[in-house]
Design an enzyme around this catalytic site. Sequence first.
Site, PDB file in Angstrom:
ATOM      1  N   SER A 191      -1.659   2.412   1.314  1.00  0.00           N
ATOM      2  CA  SER A 191      -2.001   1.002   1.480  1.00  0.00           C
ATOM      3  C   SER A 191      -0.792   0.066   1.448  1.00  0.00           C
ATOM      4  O   SER A 191      -0.864  -1.050   0.911  1.00  0.00           O
ATOM      5  CB  SER A 191      -3.050   0.572   0.444  1.00  0.00           C
ATOM      6  OG  SER A 191      -4.236   1.332   0.606  1.00  0.00           O
ATOM      7  N   GLY A 238      -5.474   4.558   2.327  1.00  0.00           N
ATOM      8  CA  GLY A 238      -6.576   4.020   3.116  1.00  0.00           C
ATOM      9  C   GLY A 238      -7.621   3.281   2.288  1.00  0.00           C
ATOM     10  O   GLY A 238      -8.696   2.949   2.780  1.00  0.00           O
ATOM     11  N   GLU A 261      -4.353  14.504   3.475  1.00  0.00           N
ATOM     12  CA  GLU A 261      -5.535  14.766   4.314  1.00  0.00           C
ATOM     13  C   GLU A 261      -5.523  16.215   4.808  1.00  0.00           C
ATOM     14  O   GLU A 261      -6.569  16.845   4.928  1.00  0.00           O
ATOM     15  CB  GLU A 261      -5.580  13.769   5.485  1.00  0.00           C
ATOM     16  CG  GLU A 261      -6.024  12.397   5.000  1.00  0.00           C
ATOM     17  CD  GLU A 261      -5.481  11.224   5.806  1.00  0.00           C
ATOM     18  OE1 GLU A 261      -5.012  11.412   6.939  1.00  0.00           O
ATOM     19  OE2 GLU A 261      -5.519  10.093   5.261  1.00  0.00           O
ATOM     20  N   HIS A 290       0.582  16.445   4.197  1.00  0.00           N
ATOM     21  CA  HIS A 290      -0.147  15.192   3.962  1.00  0.00           C
ATOM     22  C   HIS A 290      -1.432  15.501   3.195  1.00  0.00           C
ATOM     23  O   HIS A 290      -2.061  16.532   3.415  1.00  0.00           O
ATOM     24  CB  HIS A 290      -0.462  14.508   5.297  1.00  0.00           C
ATOM     25  CG  HIS A 290      -0.994  13.128   5.111  1.00  0.00           C
ATOM     26  ND1 HIS A 290      -2.308  12.881   4.777  1.00  0.00           N
ATOM     27  CD2 HIS A 290      -0.393  11.919   5.162  1.00  0.00           C
ATOM     28  CE1 HIS A 290      -2.485  11.573   4.643  1.00  0.00           C
ATOM     29  NE2 HIS A 290      -1.326  10.971   4.871  1.00  0.00           N
ATOM     30  N   ASN A 309       2.524   6.634  10.251  1.00  0.00           N
ATOM     31  CA  ASN A 309       1.669   7.802  10.484  1.00  0.00           C
ATOM     32  C   ASN A 309       0.413   7.306  11.191  1.00  0.00           C
ATOM     33  O   ASN A 309      -0.458   6.716  10.577  1.00  0.00           O
ATOM     34  CB  ASN A 309       1.344   8.436   9.120  1.00  0.00           C
ATOM     35  CG  ASN A 309       0.349   9.571   9.237  1.00  0.00           C
ATOM     36  OD1 ASN A 309       0.035  10.036  10.335  1.00  0.00           O
ATOM     37  ND2 ASN A 309      -0.148  10.023   8.092  1.00  0.00           N
ATOM     38  N   TRP A 310       0.358   7.568  12.499  1.00  0.00           N
ATOM     39  CA  TRP A 310      -0.769   7.031  13.274  1.00  0.00           C
ATOM     40  C   TRP A 310      -2.043   7.847  13.086  1.00  0.00           C
ATOM     41  O   TRP A 310      -3.101   7.463  13.578  1.00  0.00           O
ATOM     42  CB  TRP A 310      -0.400   6.980  14.768  1.00  0.00           C
ATOM     43  CG  TRP A 310       0.700   6.012  15.106  1.00  0.00           C
ATOM     44  CD1 TRP A 310       1.352   5.172  14.240  1.00  0.00           C
ATOM     45  CD2 TRP A 310       1.277   5.760  16.401  1.00  0.00           C
ATOM     46  NE1 TRP A 310       2.301   4.425  14.903  1.00  0.00           N
ATOM     47  CE2 TRP A 310       2.273   4.775  16.239  1.00  0.00           C
ATOM     48  CE3 TRP A 310       1.057   6.292  17.669  1.00  0.00           C
ATOM     49  CZ2 TRP A 310       3.040   4.291  17.302  1.00  0.00           C
ATOM     50  CZ3 TRP A 310       1.815   5.812  18.744  1.00  0.00           C
ATOM     51  CH2 TRP A 310       2.790   4.825  18.551  1.00  0.00           C
ATOM     52  N   LYS A 311      -1.924   8.997  12.430  1.00  0.00           N
ATOM     53  CA  LYS A 311      -3.084   9.885  12.205  1.00  0.00           C
ATOM     54  C   LYS A 311      -3.790  10.162  13.542  1.00  0.00           C
ATOM     55  O   LYS A 311      -3.121  10.272  14.567  1.00  0.00           O
ATOM     56  CB  LYS A 311      -4.005   9.287  11.141  1.00  0.00           C
ATOM     57  CG  LYS A 311      -3.224   8.937   9.861  1.00  0.00           C
ATOM     58  CD  LYS A 311      -4.083   8.622   8.681  1.00  0.00           C
ATOM     59  CE  LYS A 311      -3.209   8.276   7.493  1.00  0.00           C
ATOM     60  NZ  LYS A 311      -3.957   8.002   6.285  1.00  0.00           N
ATOM     61  N   GLY A 330       0.186   4.237   6.975  1.00  0.00           N
ATOM     62  CA  GLY A 330      -0.924   4.618   7.846  1.00  0.00           C
ATOM     63  C   GLY A 330      -1.471   3.399   8.561  1.00  0.00           C
ATOM     64  O   GLY A 330      -0.931   2.947   9.578  1.00  0.00           O
ATOM     65  N   GLY A 331      -2.546   2.826   8.026  1.00  0.00           N
ATOM     66  CA  GLY A 331      -3.262   1.722   8.664  1.00  0.00           C
ATOM     67  C   GLY A 331      -2.362   0.613   9.199  1.00  0.00           C
ATOM     68  O   GLY A 331      -2.500   0.201  10.363  1.00  0.00           O
ATOM     69  N   GLU A 362       2.558   9.864  -2.214  1.00  0.00           N
ATOM     70  CA  GLU A 362       1.373   9.165  -1.733  1.00  0.00           C
ATOM     71  C   GLU A 362       0.190   9.481  -2.643  1.00  0.00           C
ATOM     72  O   GLU A 362      -0.500  10.502  -2.438  1.00  0.00           O
ATOM     73  CB  GLU A 362       1.033   9.626  -0.309  1.00  0.00           C
ATOM     74  CG  GLU A 362       2.113   9.339   0.699  1.00  0.00           C
ATOM     75  CD  GLU A 362       1.532   9.274   2.112  1.00  0.00           C
ATOM     76  OE1 GLU A 362       1.647   8.216   2.734  1.00  0.00           O
ATOM     77  OE2 GLU A 362       0.948  10.271   2.563  1.00  0.00           O
TER      78      GLU A 362
HETATM   79  P1  PGA Z   1      -2.448   4.076   4.489  1.00  0.00           P
HETATM   80  O1  PGA Z   1      -2.070   5.627   4.753  1.00  0.00           O
HETATM   81  O2  PGA Z   1      -1.179   3.279   4.655  1.00  0.00           O
HETATM   82  O3  PGA Z   1      -3.487   3.757   5.529  1.00  0.00           O
HETATM   83  O4  PGA Z   1      -2.978   3.997   3.093  1.00  0.00           O
HETATM   84  C1  PGA Z   1      -0.872   6.169   4.293  1.00  0.00           C
HETATM   85  C2  PGA Z   1      -0.763   7.617   4.683  1.00  0.00           C
HETATM   86  O5  PGA Z   1      -1.780   8.322   4.684  1.00  0.00           O
HETATM   87  O6  PGA Z   1       0.345   8.106   5.012  1.00  0.00           O
END
Ligand code: PGA
Length: 260
Positions: free
Chosen positions: A218, A178, A102, A100, A9-11, A239-240, A172
């Site tokens: 993470s 994050g 967010e 998600h 997930n590149w956000k 994500g990251g 998640e």
């Molecule tokens: P993260 O994000 O790996 O940076 O914790 C995961 C996500 O939001 O899907």
Amino acid sequence: MRRIFIAGNWKMNTNFQEAKELIDAIYQQTNSHDIDVAVCPPMPYLSSVSNYIKENEHQKSLQIKVGAQNMHWEEKGAYTGEVSGTMLQDVGCTYVVLGHSERRALFSETNNGINKKIHKALALGLLPILCIGETLEEREKGKEKEIIEKQLLEGLTDLLPSQIETCTLAYEPVWAIGTGKTASPEIAQDMHAFIRKTLTEKYGKNVSDSVRIQYGGSVKPQNIQELIAQNDIDGALIGGASLKADSFSKIIEICSLSGK
Ligand code: PGA
């Protein structure tokens, strides 16, 4: 058997140049072909990333699919700023991430709205990745399972068992996203087993045996081995670490060699 599924997930990150470099490096650094892999770039790059993959995937062992990070439940109309599932398909998406945390926290998405999006995605043949997860406060109050059950059942309302089988779930925990604080493999497995049990009770064993449940929060090369070794963890939403070719490729290779 559930095939391992790793999605990045590149956000709201990358530009097209960076996206191409990332894809090139992932191809160079992976040999895997026996797990499913997807990248979810920002909306403006879905089309170009998907074309870039099509042009470059020949003779590569790894197949990379493209997913979107959101969609609207209507097909078209006066919804300024929104994107429909039909449009996502048109630009080459296979998957769509829905719900998600967010989007729930920052854009007020509700279980009901997410459910409408899942219905639409499935009607179009897009494969949804439904994200569910509790906040730290909810966990500290001991309410994490109640929250997960509600997000799960309300998100899947009125879907046929055969439709649910094609969905991917992503557990998640919000406190792990994050933050660098991954859920321990035991905590993650405990929740994944709870999700599978809830699916069995509501929809039967065929459904719960088929649905893939990713862990997210993470995830990195240093912790994926222990996570993927858990019985009910079938992959990861990343994500990251998905923005760095080295980390994402290592995660793919570790999962591919996990023997699952
Ligand atoms: P993260 O994000 O790996 O940076 O914790 C995961 C996500 O939001 O899907």
